[in-house]
Design a protein around this motif. Sequence first.
Motif, PDB file in Angstrom:
ATOM      1  N   LEU A  29       0.834  -1.202   0.000  1.00 17.87           N
ATOM      2  CA  LEU A  29       0.000   0.000   0.000  1.00 17.87           C
ATOM      3  C   LEU A  29       0.868   1.252   0.000  1.00 17.87           C
ATOM      4  O   LEU A  29       0.603   2.204  -0.753  1.00 17.87           O
ATOM      5  N   SER A  30       1.914   1.254   0.819  1.00 14.56           N
ATOM      6  CA  SER A  30       2.810   2.414   0.877  1.00 14.56           C
ATOM      7  C   SER A  30       3.476   2.661  -0.472  1.00 14.56           C
ATOM      8  O   SER A  30       3.579   3.804  -0.934  1.00 14.56           O
ATOM      9  N   SER A  31       3.928   1.594  -1.109  1.00 16.76           N
ATOM     10  CA  SER A  31       4.606   1.729  -2.398  1.00 16.76           C
ATOM     11  C   SER A  31       3.671   2.299  -3.460  1.00 16.76           C
ATOM     12  O   SER A  31       4.060   3.176  -4.242  1.00 16.76           O
ATOM     13  N   LYS A  32       2.428   1.823  -3.482  1.00 16.47           N
ATOM     14  CA  LYS A  32       1.479   2.326  -4.479  1.00 16.47           C
ATOM     15  C   LYS A  32       1.054   3.771  -4.186  1.00 16.47           C
ATOM     16  O   LYS A  32       0.801   4.541  -5.118  1.00 16.47           O
ATOM     17  N   LEU A  33       0.965   4.127  -2.909  1.00 14.37           N
ATOM     18  CA  LEU A  33       0.663   5.525  -2.579  1.00 14.37           C
ATOM     19  C   LEU A  33       1.801   6.444  -3.013  1.00 14.37           C
ATOM     20  O   LEU A  33       1.567   7.574  -3.458  1.00 14.37           O
ATOM     21  N   ILE A  34       3.041   5.976  -2.879  1.00 13.83           N
ATOM     22  CA  ILE A  34       4.182   6.755  -3.368  1.00 13.83           C
ATOM     23  C   ILE A  34       4.088   6.925  -4.879  1.00 13.83           C
ATOM     24  O   ILE A  34       4.361   8.006  -5.416  1.00 13.83           O
ATOM     25  N   ASP A  35       3.687   5.857  -5.573  1.00 11.49           N
ATOM     26  CA  ASP A  35       3.517   5.949  -7.027  1.00 11.49           C
ATOM     27  C   ASP A  35       2.457   6.977  -7.401  1.00 11.49           C
ATOM     28  O   ASP A  35       2.499   7.540  -8.499  1.00 11.49           O
ATOM     29  N   ARG A  36       1.507   7.231  -6.497  1.00 15.45           N
ATOM     30  CA  ARG A  36       0.458   8.210  -6.766  1.00 15.45           C
ATOM     31  C   ARG A  36       0.831   9.613  -6.302  1.00 15.45           C
ATOM     32  O   ARG A  36      -0.008  10.510  -6.250  1.00 15.45           O
ATOM     33  N   GLY A  37       2.096   9.809  -5.928  1.00 20.04           N
ATOM     34  CA  GLY A  37       2.574  11.150  -5.614  1.00 20.04           C
ATOM     35  C   GLY A  37       2.581  11.519  -4.154  1.00 20.04           C
ATOM     36  O   GLY A  37       2.932  12.649  -3.803  1.00 20.04           O
ATOM     37  N   THR A  57      12.956   0.053  -1.389  1.00 22.54           N
ATOM     38  CA  THR A  57      12.780   0.463  -2.780  1.00 22.54           C
ATOM     39  C   THR A  57      11.675   1.502  -2.895  1.00 22.54           C
ATOM     40  O   THR A  57      10.790   1.617  -2.052  1.00 22.54           O
ATOM     41  N   ASN A  58      11.738   2.262  -3.966  1.00 21.01           N
ATOM     42  CA  ASN A  58      10.730   3.290  -4.274  1.00 21.01           C
ATOM     43  C   ASN A  58      10.802   4.479  -3.318  1.00 21.01           C
ATOM     44  O   ASN A  58       9.838   5.235  -3.195  1.00 21.01           O
ATOM     45  N   GLY A  59      11.939   4.640  -2.606  1.00 22.35           N
ATOM     46  CA  GLY A  59      12.082   5.781  -1.706  1.00 22.35           C
ATOM     47  C   GLY A  59      11.293   5.673  -0.425  1.00 22.35           C
ATOM     48  O   GLY A  59      11.019   6.685   0.228  1.00 22.35           O
ATOM     49  N   LEU A  60      10.922   4.453  -0.015  1.00 21.00           N
ATOM     50  CA  LEU A  60      10.142   4.252   1.207  1.00 21.00           C
ATOM     51  C   LEU A  60      11.075   4.236   2.417  1.00 21.00           C
ATOM     52  O   LEU A  60      11.956   3.391   2.523  1.00 21.00           O
ATOM     53  N   LYS A  61      10.864   5.174   3.337  1.00 26.35           N
ATOM     54  CA  LYS A  61      11.706   5.305   4.520  1.00 26.35           C
ATOM     55  C   LYS A  61      11.048   4.609   5.707  1.00 26.35           C
ATOM     56  O   LYS A  61       9.850   4.762   5.945  1.00 26.35           O
ATOM     57  N   VAL A  62      11.852   3.844   6.463  1.00 29.26           N
ATOM     58  CA  VAL A  62      11.342   3.091   7.612  1.00 29.26           C
ATOM     59  C   VAL A  62      12.098   3.511   8.863  1.00 29.26           C
ATOM     60  O   VAL A  62      13.334   3.482   8.892  1.00 29.26           O
ATOM     61  N   TYR A  63      11.363   3.908   9.889  1.00 29.33           N
ATOM     62  CA  TYR A  63      11.938   4.228  11.197  1.00 29.33           C
ATOM     63  C   TYR A  63      11.766   3.013  12.120  1.00 29.33           C
ATOM     64  O   TYR A  63      10.640   2.626  12.436  1.00 29.33           O
ATOM     65  N   ALA A 375      -3.006  -1.219  -6.918  1.00 32.80           N
ATOM     66  CA  ALA A 375      -3.277   0.128  -7.415  1.00 32.80           C
ATOM     67  C   ALA A 375      -4.697   0.554  -7.048  1.00 32.80           C
ATOM     68  O   ALA A 375      -4.947   1.701  -6.660  1.00 32.80           O
ATOM     69  N   ASN A 376      -5.650  -0.393  -7.122  1.00 39.58           N
ATOM     70  CA  ASN A 376      -7.032  -0.093  -6.751  1.00 39.58           C
ATOM     71  C   ASN A 376      -7.167   0.135  -5.253  1.00 39.58           C
ATOM     72  O   ASN A 376      -7.905   1.023  -4.809  1.00 39.58           O
ATOM     73  N   VAL A 377      -6.452  -0.668  -4.440  1.00 41.46           N
ATOM     74  CA  VAL A 377      -6.474  -0.490  -2.982  1.00 41.46           C
ATOM     75  C   VAL A 377      -5.936   0.897  -2.619  1.00 41.46           C
ATOM     76  O   VAL A 377      -6.496   1.599  -1.769  1.00 41.46           O
ATOM     77  N   PRO A 460      14.612  16.461   4.071  1.00 36.37           N
ATOM     78  CA  PRO A 460      14.287  16.714   2.657  1.00 36.37           C
ATOM     79  C   PRO A 460      13.476  15.554   2.094  1.00 36.37           C
ATOM     80  O   PRO A 460      13.671  14.399   2.467  1.00 36.37           O
ATOM     81  N   ASP A 461      12.559  15.854   1.202  1.00 35.98           N
ATOM     82  CA  ASP A 461      11.694  14.827   0.614  1.00 35.98           C
ATOM     83  C   ASP A 461      12.310  14.250  -0.659  1.00 35.98           C
ATOM     84  O   ASP A 461      13.062  14.930  -1.375  1.00 35.98           O
ATOM     85  N   TRP A 462      11.964  12.998  -0.931  1.00 35.67           N
ATOM     86  CA  TRP A 462      12.285  12.416  -2.229  1.00 35.67           C
ATOM     87  C   TRP A 462      11.441  13.110  -3.285  1.00 35.67           C
ATOM     88  O   TRP A 462      10.352  13.620  -3.001  1.00 35.67           O
ATOM     89  N   PRO A 463      11.929  13.159  -4.521  1.00 31.76           N
ATOM     90  CA  PRO A 463      11.104  13.745  -5.599  1.00 31.76           C
ATOM     91  C   PRO A 463       9.771  13.014  -5.709  1.00 31.76           C
ATOM     92  O   PRO A 463       9.711  11.794  -5.676  1.00 31.76           O
ATOM     93  N   ARG A 464       8.715  13.780  -5.806  1.00 29.81           N
ATOM     94  CA  ARG A 464       7.375  13.190  -5.875  1.00 29.81           C
ATOM     95  C   ARG A 464       7.133  12.599  -7.267  1.00 29.81           C
ATOM     96  O   ARG A 464       7.550  13.143  -8.273  1.00 29.81           O
TER      97      ARG A 464
END
Length: 489
Positions: A29-37, A57-63, A375-377, A460-464
């Motif tokens: 879900l996080s990866s697909k939300l990142i794909d949506r900006g 991957t995909n710029g997902l940051k984990v604390y 993608a639908n979720v 700083p943010d990853w490019p959207r």
Amino acid sequence: MARKTYNIAMVSDFFFPQPGGVESHIYQLSSKLIDRGHKVIIITHAYDDRKGVRYLTNGLKVYHVPFFVIYRQTTFPTVFSFFPVFRNIILRERIEIVHGHGSLSNLCHEAILHARTMGLRTVFTDHSLFGFADAASILTNKLLKFILSDVDHTICENTVLRASLDPLMVSVIPNAIVAESFRPRGYQPSSSKTNPSGFAPDRSPVRLGPRDTITIVVISRLFYNKGTDLLTAAIPRILENHPYTRFIIAGSGPKAIDLEQMIETNVLQDRVEMLGPIRHEEVRDVMTRGHIYLHPSLTEAFGTVIVEAASCGLYVVATQVGGIPEVLPSHMTTFAKPEEDDLVAAAGKAITAMRAGHVRTERFHDQVRHMYSWANVALRTERVYDGITGSIPEEEFYGFDTGGYNGSRRRDFALVDRLKRYYGCGIWAGKLFCLCVVIDYLFFLFLEWWFPRDSIDICPDWPRKMPPEDVARGSKSNRSSTSLGAAKE
């Protein structure tokens, strides 16, 4: 109106490297939300040497916060000690929405409480089903009632009853899988109408003779609620009734010893293979070794693993509990009551159907691929975010004009209004909940004074990213502008 993007924090005790359905759901879900900006971070506890900040991957940051784990990868409930770390992360990442996952995740519940104190919108996703009678369920339901009294929206199954929620504050969004990662052996994508099954042209449906071995696969955490006791009792009877049958069992847990003792007692070492814990990327390779997937769970909200099994071309035998009957169509499944006799009978029915060729499992993958999509979720979850932030009108979000129905349904952050909601949770529990909220608010004021916001560095943010529909809309707009300019010339 331009589509709005959000800074989102997913919070749960359950995340990678631990395998499981909740962990996979949060990641996908996080990866697909990142794909949506959107910007998405994940907050979970430390796992062994995995501490601090990690990037996936995909710029997902984990604390990975260093909190003490007590049972089944859940942290010790401290209520307030998580607040300083949580506040620091939220301010550094400029988070707008906190999305918690898991009824049994203490980290999730504490994050939602602190987020509301900080004036943030919150969403809770429940991934489990519990009853109403036993002590553990009663305690969990009371905890849910406390936390969800002040949450903006909930994504769940039977949580409406368990936490006495307003049904309008609840959405049901299914899980999904990455179908490309769960392909049957020999699968090739369909390239023409003459090959609708998706298999290579030289591959025909599998036909099993009366003496061909049928392999039944079980992949599960070996805990009581996953039906391991039921499985332990049923396996010897299934193997006795069907001589040319064997089992492959993958997973770990406290009930593994019961399975091992059953195998030794019945001398089934050559017919039951126990693989122990496996990584998620190994699930497909294990499933494709079998013909039938057996899912004996006693409680289940969705059961992602049965969708993965069907996608791999396995016929599914599952207990008829929770949301499982709504997951797959009837031609892919045989259901059983969560009882030993019924499970044995259902397994026998599935074995007979497979040998008779009544089940066309080679068609399952393409059917599942079109039923479930991450993608639908993500799109439906994004709509929840739009609804709780006011990016879309309440009439559109809730489906009718809410003006005459208790006014606006968005939660107010005022302390007095919050206390009113918590006070209604019970004669004694309501007063205790109010005390917790007041202490949390005073602690928040102390942190605001002791560690001012201005002293916290902003990350700083990853490019959207830009979702495909926005790219297409932009291209169409550019073409229209070009055409208009040409016309003026």
